[in-house]
Design a protein around this motif. Structure first.
Motif, PDB file in Angstrom:
ATOM      1  N   SER A  84     -12.790  -6.403  -0.591  1.00 14.59           N
ATOM      2  CA  SER A  84     -12.268  -5.102  -1.000  1.00 14.59           C
ATOM      3  C   SER A  84     -11.486  -4.401   0.106  1.00 14.59           C
ATOM      4  O   SER A  84     -10.580  -3.630  -0.174  1.00 14.59           O
ATOM      5  CB  SER A  84     -13.425  -4.199  -1.442  1.00 14.59           C
ATOM      6  OG  SER A  84     -14.248  -3.870  -0.342  1.00 14.59           O
ATOM      7  N   ASP A  85     -11.838  -4.598   1.377  1.00 16.09           N
ATOM      8  CA  ASP A  85     -11.176  -3.906   2.485  1.00 16.09           C
ATOM      9  C   ASP A  85     -11.195  -2.401   2.289  1.00 16.09           C
ATOM     10  O   ASP A  85     -10.257  -1.698   2.684  1.00 16.09           O
ATOM     11  CB  ASP A  85      -9.731  -4.400   2.656  1.00 16.09           C
ATOM     12  CG  ASP A  85      -9.662  -5.866   3.049  1.00 16.09           C
ATOM     13  OD1 ASP A  85     -10.577  -6.327   3.757  1.00 16.09           O
ATOM     14  OD2 ASP A  85      -8.712  -6.552   2.636  1.00 16.09           O
ATOM     15  N   GLY A  86     -12.237  -1.904   1.657  1.00 19.25           N
ATOM     16  CA  GLY A  86     -12.346  -0.467   1.426  1.00 19.25           C
ATOM     17  C   GLY A  86     -11.681   0.008   0.158  1.00 19.25           C
ATOM     18  O   GLY A  86     -11.724   1.202  -0.144  1.00 19.25           O
ATOM     19  N   TYR A  87     -11.055  -0.884  -0.599  1.00 20.33           N
ATOM     20  CA  TYR A  87     -10.407  -0.511  -1.854  1.00 20.33           C
ATOM     21  C   TYR A  87     -11.320  -0.842  -3.027  1.00 20.33           C
ATOM     22  O   TYR A  87     -12.105  -1.777  -2.970  1.00 20.33           O
ATOM     23  CB  TYR A  87      -9.080  -1.255  -2.027  1.00 20.33           C
ATOM     24  CG  TYR A  87      -7.998  -0.798  -1.077  1.00 20.33           C
ATOM     25  CD1 TYR A  87      -7.058   0.150  -1.471  1.00 20.33           C
ATOM     26  CD2 TYR A  87      -7.921  -1.311   0.214  1.00 20.33           C
ATOM     27  CE1 TYR A  87      -6.069   0.576  -0.608  1.00 20.33           C
ATOM     28  CE2 TYR A  87      -6.928  -0.885   1.089  1.00 20.33           C
ATOM     29  CZ  TYR A  87      -6.011   0.052   0.671  1.00 20.33           C
ATOM     30  OH  TYR A  87      -5.030   0.483   1.528  1.00 20.33           O
ATOM     31  N   VAL A 118       0.843  -1.191   0.000  1.00 22.60           N
ATOM     32  CA  VAL A 118       0.000   0.000   0.000  1.00 22.60           C
ATOM     33  C   VAL A 118       0.881   1.244   0.000  1.00 22.60           C
ATOM     34  O   VAL A 118       1.819   1.350   0.796  1.00 22.60           O
ATOM     35  CB  VAL A 118      -0.943   0.007   1.223  1.00 22.60           C
ATOM     36  CG1 VAL A 118      -1.716   1.322   1.287  1.00 22.60           C
ATOM     37  CG2 VAL A 118      -1.901  -1.170   1.167  1.00 22.60           C
ATOM     38  N   LEU A 119       0.574   2.163  -0.890  1.00 19.38           N
ATOM     39  CA  LEU A 119       1.297   3.425  -0.996  1.00 19.38           C
ATOM     40  C   LEU A 119       0.327   4.584  -0.768  1.00 19.38           C
ATOM     41  O   LEU A 119      -0.829   4.528  -1.199  1.00 19.38           O
ATOM     42  CB  LEU A 119       1.934   3.574  -2.375  1.00 19.38           C
ATOM     43  CG  LEU A 119       2.918   2.479  -2.808  1.00 19.38           C
ATOM     44  CD1 LEU A 119       3.350   2.714  -4.253  1.00 19.38           C
ATOM     45  CD2 LEU A 119       4.125   2.422  -1.895  1.00 19.38           C
ATOM     46  N   LYS A 123      -8.147   3.441  -2.380  1.00 23.90           N
ATOM     47  CA  LYS A 123      -9.062   3.743  -1.279  1.00 23.90           C
ATOM     48  C   LYS A 123      -9.291   5.247  -1.255  1.00 23.90           C
ATOM     49  O   LYS A 123      -8.347   6.041  -1.165  1.00 23.90           O
ATOM     50  CB  LYS A 123      -8.490   3.295   0.062  1.00 23.90           C
ATOM     51  CG  LYS A 123      -9.423   3.568   1.243  1.00 23.90           C
ATOM     52  CD  LYS A 123      -8.793   3.135   2.562  1.00 23.90           C
ATOM     53  CE  LYS A 123      -8.784   1.621   2.691  1.00 23.90           C
ATOM     54  NZ  LYS A 123      -8.306   1.192   4.044  1.00 23.90           N
ATOM     55  N   LEU A 124     -10.549   5.645  -1.356  1.00 22.69           N
ATOM     56  CA  LEU A 124     -10.913   7.053  -1.424  1.00 22.69           C
ATOM     57  C   LEU A 124     -11.025   7.662  -0.025  1.00 22.69           C
ATOM     58  O   LEU A 124     -11.205   6.943   0.958  1.00 22.69           O
ATOM     59  CB  LEU A 124     -12.246   7.222  -2.155  1.00 22.69           C
ATOM     60  CG  LEU A 124     -12.243   7.119  -3.677  1.00 22.69           C
ATOM     61  CD1 LEU A 124     -11.946   5.703  -4.141  1.00 22.69           C
ATOM     62  CD2 LEU A 124     -13.588   7.563  -4.239  1.00 22.69           C
ATOM     63  N   PRO A 125     -10.932   8.991   0.066  1.00 19.93           N
ATOM     64  CA  PRO A 125     -11.114   9.653   1.356  1.00 19.93           C
ATOM     65  C   PRO A 125     -12.489   9.346   1.958  1.00 19.93           C
ATOM     66  O   PRO A 125     -13.496   9.333   1.240  1.00 19.93           O
ATOM     67  CB  PRO A 125     -10.999  11.143   1.011  1.00 19.93           C
ATOM     68  CG  PRO A 125     -10.181  11.177  -0.229  1.00 19.93           C
ATOM     69  CD  PRO A 125     -10.563   9.945  -1.002  1.00 19.93           C
ATOM     70  N   THR A 126     -12.515   9.100   3.238  1.00 21.51           N
ATOM     71  CA  THR A 126     -13.770   8.781   3.923  1.00 21.51           C
ATOM     72  C   THR A 126     -14.146   9.808   4.982  1.00 21.51           C
ATOM     73  O   THR A 126     -15.218   9.713   5.573  1.00 21.51           O
ATOM     74  CB  THR A 126     -13.691   7.400   4.583  1.00 21.51           C
ATOM     75  OG1 THR A 126     -12.584   7.386   5.508  1.00 21.51           O
ATOM     76  CG2 THR A 126     -13.493   6.307   3.550  1.00 21.51           C
TER      77      THR A 126
END
Length: 249
Positions: free
Chosen positions: A203-206, A132-133, A217-220
């Protein structure tokens, strides 16, 4: 109060926290939203294709992050130039008024409109599983990402800074391009053909990024007052349903 009209070339969370549910993403297809999105997406897909060729010779592994070469240097420079092209398009189409040549001090203002520092990019194939970057994580604290500073060093003095054109910086620059494209077009209703899609299971949010290889992963946690609150069906008939983001000079 949430924002009642969308900004040009700008994807944002809606008031309820979602981005796309119920077809709300359709504003990005309106011709006034942006100019020739396919131009930028196609350029990225070519960069992604060339990255895959580098993977043929350099295993995606933490042990190889400091590997550098002429091929990496070439793609690193191209990726950063393409990133700058996207930054300039965002500023230009939102009528940014500063005269003269724009630079990182101008591009950094896009953080206020697109929340780039909150995005994460996942590489689905990595020697230890996934990687993850967060290419713009230090966007605001350090003024410019380390990899971007090293791009300039490698561009302007290749002989002295050749080792800065390394695998790690290349991956961060491509991930940065993934972020900036997703922050404008989500996964790209304008997509071209020939994508490679990698399944990650849960997905784990991705979600899938443009090009089908990376996950993003977008801003939440965009502040409620800065989220979109418009109803697109009401805005769509307008000749120009968008507004410019007020970037300061």
């Amino acid at each position: 109060m949430a924002i009642d009209r969308p900004f040009r070339r700008t994807v944002r969370q809606f008031a309820d926290g979602d981005y796309t549910e119920g077809g709300r993403w359709r504003y990005i297809r309106h011709p006034k939203f942006c100019t020739e999105p396919e131009h930028y997406i196609r350029a990225f897909e070519l960069i992604q294709k060339d990255l895959f060729e580098i993977f043929d010779y350099i295993e995606p592994d933490d042990k190889n992050l400091k590997t550098y070469s002429f091929r990496i240097h070439e793609l690193f420079i191209r990726s950063c130039i393409e990133l700058e092209a996207n930054f300039k398009a965002i500023l230009k189409e939102n009528e940014y008024q500063k005269a003269g040549t724009w630079n990182i001090n101008d591009y950094r203002k896009i953080e206020a409109s697109h929340f780039l520092s909150q995005y994460e990019v996942k590489l689905p194939l990595w020697r230890t599983g996934t990687k993850v970057l967060a290419p713009f994580h230090d966007w605001t604290s350090n003024g410019k990402p380390t990899w971007y500073q090293e791009y300039h060093a490698a561009k302007h003095d290749r002989h002295a800074s050749f080792s800065k054109a390394n695998f790690d910086n290349l991956l961060h620059s491509v991930a940065g391009l993934v972020v900036v494209l997703h922050a404008q077009f989500l996964d790209g209703p304008f997509e071209t053909q020939g994508q490679l899609e990698i399944s990650l299971g849960p997905s784990d949010g991705y979600e899938k990024a443009i090009g089908g290889y990376f996950k993003v992963k977008l801003p939440t946690n965009i502040p409620p007052a800065e989220r979109y609150g418009f109803t697109w069906q009401l805005l769509e008939p307008l000749a120009d349903p968008f507004v410019d983001f007020p970037y300061p000079i």
